[in-house]
Design an enzyme around this catalytic site. Sequence first.
Site, PDB file in Angstrom:
ATOM      1  N   GLY A  45     -44.642 -29.422  45.335  1.00 17.68           N
ATOM      2  CA  GLY A  45     -45.846 -30.437  45.527  1.00 17.68           C
ATOM      3  C   GLY A  45     -46.954 -30.919  44.360  1.00 17.68           C
ATOM      4  O   GLY A  45     -47.855 -31.240  44.966  1.00 17.68           O
ATOM      5  N   PRO A 121     -45.022 -27.449  34.377  1.00 18.91           N
ATOM      6  CA  PRO A 121     -43.407 -27.301  35.108  1.00 18.91           C
ATOM      7  C   PRO A 121     -43.426 -25.960  35.914  1.00 18.91           C
ATOM      8  O   PRO A 121     -44.019 -25.035  35.805  1.00 18.91           O
ATOM      9  CB  PRO A 121     -42.632 -27.640  33.965  1.00 18.91           C
ATOM     10  CG  PRO A 121     -43.596 -27.930  32.836  1.00 18.91           C
ATOM     11  CD  PRO A 121     -44.878 -27.678  33.158  1.00 18.91           C
ATOM     12  N   GLY A 122     -42.785 -26.206  36.981  1.00 17.60           N
ATOM     13  CA  GLY A 122     -42.450 -24.848  37.811  1.00 17.60           C
ATOM     14  C   GLY A 122     -41.422 -24.292  37.521  1.00 17.60           C
ATOM     15  O   GLY A 122     -41.262 -23.027  37.802  1.00 17.60           O
ATOM     16  N   GLY A 477     -30.078 -10.144  -2.845  1.00 14.62           N
ATOM     17  CA  GLY A 477     -28.733 -10.701  -2.618  1.00 14.62           C
ATOM     18  C   GLY A 477     -27.535 -10.050  -1.608  1.00 14.62           C
ATOM     19  O   GLY A 477     -28.081  -8.875  -1.462  1.00 14.62           O
ATOM     20  N   SER A 551     -32.327  -7.323   1.720  1.00 12.50           N
ATOM     21  CA  SER A 551     -33.438  -7.852   2.157  1.00 12.50           C
ATOM     22  C   SER A 551     -33.212  -9.055   2.818  1.00 12.50           C
ATOM     23  O   SER A 551     -33.558 -10.124   1.978  1.00 12.50           O
ATOM     24  CB  SER A 551     -34.714  -7.909   1.293  1.00 12.50           C
ATOM     25  OG  SER A 551     -34.219  -8.352  -0.028  1.00 12.50           O
TER      26      SER A 551
END
Length: 641
Positions: A45, A121-122, A477, A551
């Site tokens: 509510g 938001p809940g 690479g 990498s």
Amino acid sequence: MTGPAASDPVYRTDALIARDIDAWLELHRHKSMLRFITCGSVDDGKSTLIGRLLYDSKLIFEDQLAALEADSRRVGTQGEALDFALLVDGLAAEREQGITIDVAYRLFATEKRKFIVADTPGHEQYTRNMVTGASTADLAVILIDARKGVLTQTRRHSYLVHLLGIRTIVLAVNKMDLVDYDRTVFDSIVADYRDFADRIGIGAFVAIPISGFKGDNITEASANTPWYEGPALIHHLETVPIETDTDQARPFRMAVQWVNRPNLDFRGFAGQIASGVVRPGDAVRVLPSGKTSTVSRIVSLGGDLDQAVAGQSVTLCFADEIDCSRGDVIASASAPPQVADQFEATLVWMGEEALLPGRAYWLKLGTRTVSVTLQPPKYKVNVNTLDHLAAKTLELNAIGVAEITTDRPIVFEPYADSRTLGGFILIDKLTHATVAAGMLHFSLRRAQNVHWQALDISRDMRARQKGQTPRVLWFTGLSGSGKSTIANLVEKKLYSQGLHTFLLDGDNVRHGLNKDLGFTDADRIENIRRVGEVARLMTDAGLTVLTAFISPFRAEREMVRAMMADGEFIEVFVDTPIEVAEARDVKGLYAKARSGQLQNFTGIDSPYEAPEAPDIHIDTTVTGPDEAAEQIVRWIFDASG
């Protein structure tokens, strides 16, 4: 219809509002402001409560009231009643149009105080949005459905509210009309909540039985709850002490947002005062440099001030010309905050992608942004049991504690003492998305005991002795692309030209320095971090460093680039299509990866993020190793002039 009639003059048209806006602003200008958040589980509510507050505060325009009546009839509200949730839930459509996002904010005022309320938001997946709303709140209204009692989200939101430093809490047991205003139900819920609150450190809260739909105990005491002797919700919100009121009693702090220099005769430092009081003549210290001066003027939009207090935005002028820039903190000279670069912190993870220990993120604290790396979490928290659980990472909505290291000292205070200097966000360096909110606990002892040792022989002196410019040639690479082959040829050519070089090869390093690391994303990140640190030390020695590593992640290559001086990191992309690299498969690795014998193999079940703008691009489908090496050497000597 309940409440005032649509013809009531409090429901004014936009034209009348425009005519009276100056008078309205003047009426409310000097009232105190309370920021609060409503939170709780789904359908407790929250939106209805906010809608009721707006309605009872007579802040609904005539057209809004008409729309509310129509919408209430359309959704089938009982009888002639209004569905107050529609006043706020209508913002959902606005969010879809880009007008607002996730958290709905509303401003309203009563005769005694102004308010900004955030409706969050809940759902659990929107925990990060709840954190956003709570980050600036002075008070939290935690709603509980009287039919359901204390739920998981009640505990989660309560834990976060306490974690974020909100110490003023209202427990609103809502929908009392649906349990016949039963005092036993109310008392049982309050007892259950108090047990949990005690365990997480919430020392006190005010419990109020309400009905957002019916209006019980919202603006005045309800005849339906004669057994309740406490205040109505709005009365409590109007009279509760605001925590920010106590900020003036704390030492002076102001983070510099902007250096104000409109002409050569004026130089000031603008920002919002986080705590304390400042007056002309006060001694101040600028951190992290530690330089001191006195305040000569306090400049505001309305003219010079005799004093300024927490919450005001002002420009400070100093009696002395000292260095001060955006991100610095101006503080009381006699009681300055701390400066450190290693901390323990609590993190609320908001990113869709999980935390990667060792990866560099941006940390924004106040007006300062620095690079930061995180260690694996010490633990994550189960908000239901409050147990500390072992964790290697943090995923969306997880809460955990970890050690973090910034690339330079920053000014801070523990979050428990200062939200401004203790609260931060983490930002992904590539996507620029906010991935976490954090709260600093304390600096680590080693951060205070370890200092940089000044050396008489500088890196420039070492480079001059060798007659060369230090740089890192970073070959990246896929496996089998030819990185090591080309890097080895380049080093031979540079060596023959008299340059002092060293080649760090991926496989060789894993035999020693990094033999404790595997090939998970986190281990790959740590592998590159260590190699980057070694490469940086070698450039301090004046060397030309060549590295040959897959990498795979752009973030880590950028992390190494940030370690180096400008122009010293040269990214060499050895570009080979995966089908070509796999066809070579000199080490038989692709075959093992395809058969499932080798996990986390780049290009098969682990991603490779190709450079978007490499300094040197070698396409091995058209360029052989010798030609590629010659191309790179020419680039180096051309760059050296």
